[in-house]
Design a protein around this motif. Structure first.
Motif, PDB file in Angstrom:
ATOM      1  N   LEU A 116     -22.581 -27.491  -1.079  1.00 62.25           N
ATOM      2  CA  LEU A 116     -22.829 -26.672  -2.262  1.00 62.25           C
ATOM      3  C   LEU A 116     -21.544 -26.044  -2.798  1.00 62.25           C
ATOM      4  O   LEU A 116     -21.431 -25.780  -3.997  1.00 62.25           O
ATOM      5  CB  LEU A 116     -23.850 -25.574  -1.945  1.00 62.25           C
ATOM      6  CG  LEU A 116     -25.300 -25.895  -2.336  1.00 62.25           C
ATOM      7  CD1 LEU A 116     -25.845 -27.047  -1.496  1.00 62.25           C
ATOM      8  CD2 LEU A 116     -26.196 -24.673  -2.185  1.00 62.25           C
ATOM      9  N   PRO A 138     -19.439 -29.301  -5.087  1.00 61.11           N
ATOM     10  CA  PRO A 138     -20.287 -30.254  -5.809  1.00 61.11           C
ATOM     11  C   PRO A 138     -19.461 -31.318  -6.515  1.00 61.11           C
ATOM     12  O   PRO A 138     -18.382 -31.033  -7.043  1.00 61.11           O
ATOM     13  CB  PRO A 138     -21.029 -29.357  -6.813  1.00 61.11           C
ATOM     14  CG  PRO A 138     -20.102 -28.195  -7.024  1.00 61.11           C
ATOM     15  CD  PRO A 138     -19.453 -27.957  -5.684  1.00 61.11           C
ATOM     16  N   GLU A 150     -24.636 -34.098  -5.360  1.00 59.25           N
ATOM     17  CA  GLU A 150     -24.901 -34.188  -6.797  1.00 59.25           C
ATOM     18  C   GLU A 150     -25.912 -33.119  -7.181  1.00 59.25           C
ATOM     19  O   GLU A 150     -27.123 -33.318  -7.022  1.00 59.25           O
ATOM     20  CB  GLU A 150     -25.461 -35.574  -7.133  1.00 59.25           C
ATOM     21  CG  GLU A 150     -24.501 -36.715  -6.893  1.00 59.25           C
ATOM     22  CD  GLU A 150     -23.510 -36.880  -8.024  1.00 59.25           C
ATOM     23  OE1 GLU A 150     -23.482 -35.990  -8.906  1.00 59.25           O
ATOM     24  OE2 GLU A 150     -22.792 -37.879  -8.044  1.00 59.25           O
ATOM     25  N   PRO A 151     -25.473 -31.964  -7.663  1.00 61.37           N
ATOM     26  CA  PRO A 151     -26.441 -30.930  -8.016  1.00 61.37           C
ATOM     27  C   PRO A 151     -27.366 -31.366  -9.139  1.00 61.37           C
ATOM     28  O   PRO A 151     -28.570 -31.263  -9.019  1.00 61.37           O
ATOM     29  CB  PRO A 151     -25.581 -29.737  -8.409  1.00 61.37           C
ATOM     30  CG  PRO A 151     -24.238 -30.288  -8.676  1.00 61.37           C
ATOM     31  CD  PRO A 151     -24.088 -31.549  -7.883  1.00 61.37           C
TER      32      PRO A 151
END
Length: 265
Positions: free
Chosen positions: A184, A187, A243-244
């Motif tokens: 996180l 990203p 990959e947010p």
């Protein structure tokens, strides 16, 4: 066998109060491991089998467990499973597993049930102390300026070491939590296994399958379909990329907003 000065110098005031439960049925190994840990500043309790270990952990929750894989009756894997099951919403107790087996499958199995690290016998007691320190250091509270992360429906409370997906709390091991937090924080970046081992585990060398196992376990908990991961993508020949992207709930909200605008038009 006295530990080196280097081991003593590595002690910190935070670690001096840490309580370590050593679980091994070999009294010689147990005594040596306990001696090194005590000289490094840890409070140590010992248990010779699985039931005694679970009883000790229930009586006084340890900060970390050094757990032999090959125990009589209830083996270390089952002890680790039961320790995890008893977490009851609290962060799981970190586990460093000892194994006399050199087979990769046994090491992977230990990681699969939630061990945070492992050391293969015969091992250097000084190396074990360093591994224990590394695991405990990563379990420590983060800096105040870096307390919360959120992306793709995932939220992480770094101070409380809690993670959730779409508001539902996730049950993560120490390393799974650290790995998710690292993704996180970075990203869109491709992270190879060497980088993840160095940044998340604090190792400059080691068995890279450790990273592979933890990524697989993490996917099983954060992906809608672990067989077709959309958040933690494999970049073949390079590593992994978080990959947010637009989360499903976000996409539905956006779609609803578009329809509403169309109605007003």
């Amino acid at each position: 066998m006295a530990p080196s000065n280097e081991t003593d110098r590595g002690r910190s005031s935070g670690e001096a109060a840490a309580r370590v439960l050593v679980v091994d049925d070999d009294p010689t190994v147990s005594e040596v491991v306990a001696g090194y840990l005590e000289r490094a500043g840890f409070t140590v309790e010992r248990a010779a089998d699985g039931p005694a270990a679970l009883e000790a952990a229930a009586r006084h929750r340890p900060d970390l467990v050094v757990l032999d894989l090959m125990l009589p009756g209830m083996d270390g894997l089952e002890v680790c499973r039961r320790l995890r099951a008893r977490a009851g919403g609290m962060p799981a107790v970190p586990v460093v597993m000892l194994t006399a087996r050199g087979d990769e499958d046994d090491r992977i199995l230990g990681l699969e049930v939630g061990a945070d690290d492992y050391v293969t016998k015969p091992f250097s007691p000084r190396e074990l102390v360093l591994r224990v320190r590394s695991v405990l250091r990563r379990a420590s509270p983060p800096p105040a300026e870096e307390l919360r992360l959120a992306a793709a429906g995932l939220t992480i409370d770094l101070a409380g070491r809690r993670a959730a997906k779409d508001g539902a709390e996730l049950s993560l091991t120490l390393r799974e939590f650290d790995l998710l937090a690292y993704f996180l924080k970075h990203p869109g970046q491709v992270c190879d296994r060497e980088r993840l081992m160095r940044e998340v585990w604090g190792w400059d060398f080691g068995d890279l399958s450790t990273v592979t196992v933890h990524v697989r376990r993490l996917r099983s908990k954060v992906e809608d379909d672990p067989a077709d991961p959309q958040l933690i993508r494999t970049v073949w020949g390079a590593g992994y990329r978080f990959e947010p992207g637009p989360h499903q709930a976000d996409r539905q909200t956006a779609a609803a907003g578009t329809r509403a605008e169309g109605d007003r038009a």
